[in-house]
Design a protein around this motif. Structure first.
Motif, PDB file in Angstrom:
ATOM      1  N   ALA A  34       0.860  -1.178   0.000  1.00  0.00           N
ATOM      2  CA  ALA A  34       0.000   0.000   0.000  1.00  0.00           C
ATOM      3  C   ALA A  34       0.897   1.228   0.000  1.00  0.00           C
ATOM      4  CB  ALA A  34      -0.889   0.004   1.239  1.00  0.00           C
ATOM      5  N   ILE A  35       0.686   2.103  -0.944  1.00  0.00           N
ATOM      6  CA  ILE A  35       1.427   3.356  -0.993  1.00  0.00           C
ATOM      7  C   ILE A  35       0.461   4.441  -0.527  1.00  0.00           C
ATOM      8  CG2 ILE A  35       2.668   4.971  -2.461  1.00  0.00           C
ATOM      9  CD1 ILE A  35       3.143   2.409  -4.272  1.00  0.00           C
ATOM     10  N   CYS A  36       0.769   5.033   0.615  1.00  0.00           N
ATOM     11  CA  CYS A  36      -0.128   5.981   1.272  1.00  0.00           C
ATOM     12  C   CYS A  36       0.430   7.393   1.183  1.00  0.00           C
ATOM     13  CB  CYS A  36      -0.314   5.593   2.733  1.00  0.00           C
ATOM     14  SG  CYS A  36      -1.091   3.983   2.957  1.00  0.00           S
ATOM     15  N   ILE A  37      -0.398   8.304   0.672  1.00  0.00           N
ATOM     16  CA  ILE A  37       0.068   9.673   0.472  1.00  0.00           C
ATOM     17  C   ILE A  37      -0.985  10.661   0.968  1.00  0.00           C
ATOM     18  CG2 ILE A  37       0.898  11.351  -1.214  1.00  0.00           C
ATOM     19  CD1 ILE A  37       1.494   8.874  -3.045  1.00  0.00           C
ATOM     20  N   PRO A  38      -0.657  11.411   2.018  1.00  0.00           N
ATOM     21  CA  PRO A  38      -1.549  12.493   2.440  1.00  0.00           C
ATOM     22  C   PRO A  38      -1.299  13.723   1.567  1.00  0.00           C
ATOM     23  CG  PRO A  38       0.282  12.296   3.974  1.00  0.00           C
ATOM     24  CD  PRO A  38       0.454  11.223   2.934  1.00  0.00           C
ATOM     25  N   LEU A  39      -2.356  14.394   1.167  1.00  0.00           N
ATOM     26  CA  LEU A  39      -2.215  15.588   0.329  1.00  0.00           C
ATOM     27  C   LEU A  39      -3.061  16.720   0.889  1.00  0.00           C
ATOM     28  CD1 LEU A  39      -2.746  12.968  -1.903  1.00  0.00           C
ATOM     29  CD2 LEU A  39      -1.679  14.719  -3.279  1.00  0.00           C
ATOM     30  N   ARG A  40      -2.444  17.854   1.081  1.00  0.00           N
ATOM     31  CA  ARG A  40      -3.179  19.071   1.448  1.00  0.00           C
ATOM     32  C   ARG A  40      -2.558  20.224   0.680  1.00  0.00           C
ATOM     33  NH1 ARG A  40      -6.928  21.264   4.636  1.00  0.00           N
ATOM     34  NH2 ARG A  40      -6.566  23.334   5.466  1.00  0.00           N
ATOM     35  N   ASN A  41      -3.341  20.836  -0.174  1.00  0.00           N
ATOM     36  CA  ASN A  41      -2.879  21.955  -1.009  1.00  0.00           C
ATOM     37  C   ASN A  41      -1.648  21.578  -1.822  1.00  0.00           C
ATOM     38  OD1 ASN A  41      -4.986  23.534  -0.021  1.00  0.00           O
ATOM     39  ND2 ASN A  41      -3.756  24.295   1.684  1.00  0.00           N
ATOM     40  N   GLU A  42      -1.752  20.478  -2.527  1.00  0.00           N
ATOM     41  CA  GLU A  42      -0.645  19.956  -3.330  1.00  0.00           C
ATOM     42  C   GLU A  42      -0.970  19.937  -4.824  1.00  0.00           C
ATOM     43  OE1 GLU A  42       2.289  19.255  -2.257  1.00  0.00           O
ATOM     44  OE2 GLU A  42       2.046  18.978  -0.100  1.00  0.00           O
ATOM     45  N   GLU A  43      -1.872  20.788  -5.253  1.00  0.00           N
ATOM     46  CA  GLU A  43      -2.297  20.795  -6.652  1.00  0.00           C
ATOM     47  C   GLU A  43      -1.118  20.831  -7.621  1.00  0.00           C
ATOM     48  OE1 GLU A  43      -5.207  23.415  -9.604  1.00  0.00           O
ATOM     49  OE2 GLU A  43      -4.544  24.278  -7.693  1.00  0.00           O
ATOM     50  N   ARG A  44      -0.124  21.637  -7.340  1.00  0.00           N
ATOM     51  CA  ARG A  44       1.012  21.792  -8.255  1.00  0.00           C
ATOM     52  C   ARG A  44       1.862  20.529  -8.344  1.00  0.00           C
ATOM     53  NH1 ARG A  44       2.225  23.691  -3.530  1.00  0.00           N
ATOM     54  NH2 ARG A  44       4.272  23.437  -2.597  1.00  0.00           N
ATOM     55  N   ASN A  45       1.825  19.674  -7.317  1.00  0.00           N
ATOM     56  CA  ASN A  45       2.655  18.473  -7.298  1.00  0.00           C
ATOM     57  C   ASN A  45       1.960  17.232  -7.845  1.00  0.00           C
ATOM     58  OD1 ASN A  45       4.951  19.690  -6.059  1.00  0.00           O
ATOM     59  ND2 ASN A  45       3.853  19.672  -4.124  1.00  0.00           N
ATOM     60  N   VAL A  46       0.652  17.276  -7.972  1.00  0.00           N
ATOM     61  CA  VAL A  46      -0.114  16.090  -8.349  1.00  0.00           C
ATOM     62  C   VAL A  46       0.321  15.482  -9.694  1.00  0.00           C
ATOM     63  CG1 VAL A  46      -2.425  15.274  -9.018  1.00  0.00           C
ATOM     64  CG2 VAL A  46      -2.100  16.534  -6.883  1.00  0.00           C
ATOM     65  N   PRO A  47       0.443  16.253 -10.766  1.00  0.00           N
ATOM     66  CA  PRO A  47       0.789  15.605 -12.051  1.00  0.00           C
ATOM     67  C   PRO A  47       2.094  14.818 -12.013  1.00  0.00           C
ATOM     68  CG  PRO A  47      -0.030  17.831 -12.424  1.00  0.00           C
ATOM     69  CD  PRO A  47       0.163  17.681 -10.932  1.00  0.00           C
ATOM     70  N   LYS A  48       3.169  15.410 -11.462  1.00  0.00           N
ATOM     71  CA  LYS A  48       4.453  14.695 -11.392  1.00  0.00           C
ATOM     72  C   LYS A  48       4.376  13.495 -10.470  1.00  0.00           C
ATOM     73  CE  LYS A  48       7.501  17.628 -10.181  1.00  0.00           C
ATOM     74  NZ  LYS A  48       8.651  18.442  -9.852  1.00  0.00           N
ATOM     75  N   THR A 112      -5.459   2.889   8.211  1.00  0.00           N
ATOM     76  CA  THR A 112      -6.609   2.083   8.621  1.00  0.00           C
ATOM     77  C   THR A 112      -7.421   1.591   7.437  1.00  0.00           C
ATOM     78  OG1 THR A 112      -8.040   4.022   8.883  1.00  0.00           O
ATOM     79  CG2 THR A 112      -6.825   3.278  10.842  1.00  0.00           C
ATOM     80  N   ARG A 113      -7.149   2.102   6.248  1.00  0.00           N
ATOM     81  CA  ARG A 113      -7.906   1.701   5.065  1.00  0.00           C
ATOM     82  C   ARG A 113      -7.154   0.721   4.163  1.00  0.00           C
ATOM     83  NH1 ARG A 113      -9.764   6.918   6.356  1.00  0.00           N
ATOM     84  NH2 ARG A 113     -11.980   7.220   5.965  1.00  0.00           N
ATOM     85  N   THR A 114      -5.944   0.403   4.506  1.00  0.00           N
ATOM     86  CA  THR A 114      -5.150  -0.490   3.667  1.00  0.00           C
ATOM     87  C   THR A 114      -5.416  -1.948   4.026  1.00  0.00           C
ATOM     88  OG1 THR A 114      -3.249  -0.519   5.159  1.00  0.00           O
ATOM     89  CG2 THR A 114      -3.305   1.223   3.487  1.00  0.00           C
ATOM     90  N   THR A 115      -5.145  -2.815   3.064  1.00  0.00           N
ATOM     91  CA  THR A 115      -5.278  -4.258   3.306  1.00  0.00           C
ATOM     92  C   THR A 115      -3.968  -4.989   3.023  1.00  0.00           C
ATOM     93  OG1 THR A 115      -6.077  -4.590   1.051  1.00  0.00           O
ATOM     94  CG2 THR A 115      -7.744  -4.253   2.769  1.00  0.00           C
ATOM     95  N   GLU A 116      -3.014  -4.291   2.438  1.00  0.00           N
ATOM     96  CA  GLU A 116      -1.744  -4.900   2.065  1.00  0.00           C
ATOM     97  C   GLU A 116      -0.835  -5.071   3.286  1.00  0.00           C
ATOM     98  OE1 GLU A 116      -3.659  -2.842  -1.279  1.00  0.00           O
ATOM     99  OE2 GLU A 116      -3.129  -2.234   0.737  1.00  0.00           O
ATOM    100  N   PRO A 117       0.055  -6.082   3.261  1.00  0.00           N
ATOM    101  CA  PRO A 117       0.934  -6.311   4.419  1.00  0.00           C
ATOM    102  C   PRO A 117       2.069  -5.296   4.538  1.00  0.00           C
ATOM    103  CG  PRO A 117       1.366  -7.942   2.720  1.00  0.00           C
ATOM    104  CD  PRO A 117       0.181  -7.145   2.261  1.00  0.00           C
TER     105      PRO A 117
END
Length: 163
Positions: A34-48, A112-117
């Motif tokens: 599971a690759i977990c990424i929190p985002l807050r005001n990251e619009e400029r970084n989303v495409p890359k 808490t939402r992931t299922t991967e080990p």
């Protein structure tokens, strides 16, 4: 004088830690991750971010994105970048409970939402090279580790991450 001593101690601490950094190993097939990424005001970084993740994901990986009630167009940028790619799941943020810090709460919500080990937490302002996830798992195997903390050595040389 106290400021000088504190700065010198921080420099020594950093230099000692640098002595123990090791580069990631050769890639191995990645187990479910599971690759977990929190985002807050990251619009400029989303495409890359999404582009680098798409290149690095294997069939065993899934990306969980926690859009933490941004004030900019982060959510819309995520929707555009992901399109209908089933390897990505977006969660909308909830109000921050009393006593919680923002990123810690976002990471908790993701975990808490992931299922991967295996869980890999990334910041939204990073990009990874296509072999990163496999090399991370190769390093876990080599070290017999259950936890790794990485340090990007160079933003310009793919494969230069250390842990």
């Amino acid at each position: 004088m106290i400021l000088f001593v504190i700065t010198a101690m921080m420099l020594v601490f950093t230099l000692v830690n640098l002595l123990f950094l090791r580069p990631l190993t050769a890639p191995v097939p990645a187990p479910p991750t599971a690759i977990c990424i929190p985002l807050r005001n990251e619009e400029r970084n989303v495409p890359k971010l999404i582009t680098s993740l798409e290149a690095a994901l294997t069939d065993e990986c899934h990306v969980y994105l926690y859009e933490d009630r941004s004030d900019d167009g982060t959510y819309e940028a995520l929707i555009r970048a992901i399109a209908d790619d089933a390897r990505f799941t977006i969660f909308r943020g909830v109000p921050l409970p009393d006593g919680w810090a923002g990123k810690v709460h976002a990471c908790h919500q993701l975990a808490t939402r992931t299922t991967e080990p295996y869980i890999l937490f990334l910041d939204a302002d990073v990009t990874i090279d296509p072999t990163f996830i496999g090399r991370l798992h190769g390093t876990l195997e080599r070290e017999g580790a259950v936890f790794l903390s990485g340090f990007p050595v160079s933003r310009h040389r793919p494969g230069s991450e250390s842990c």
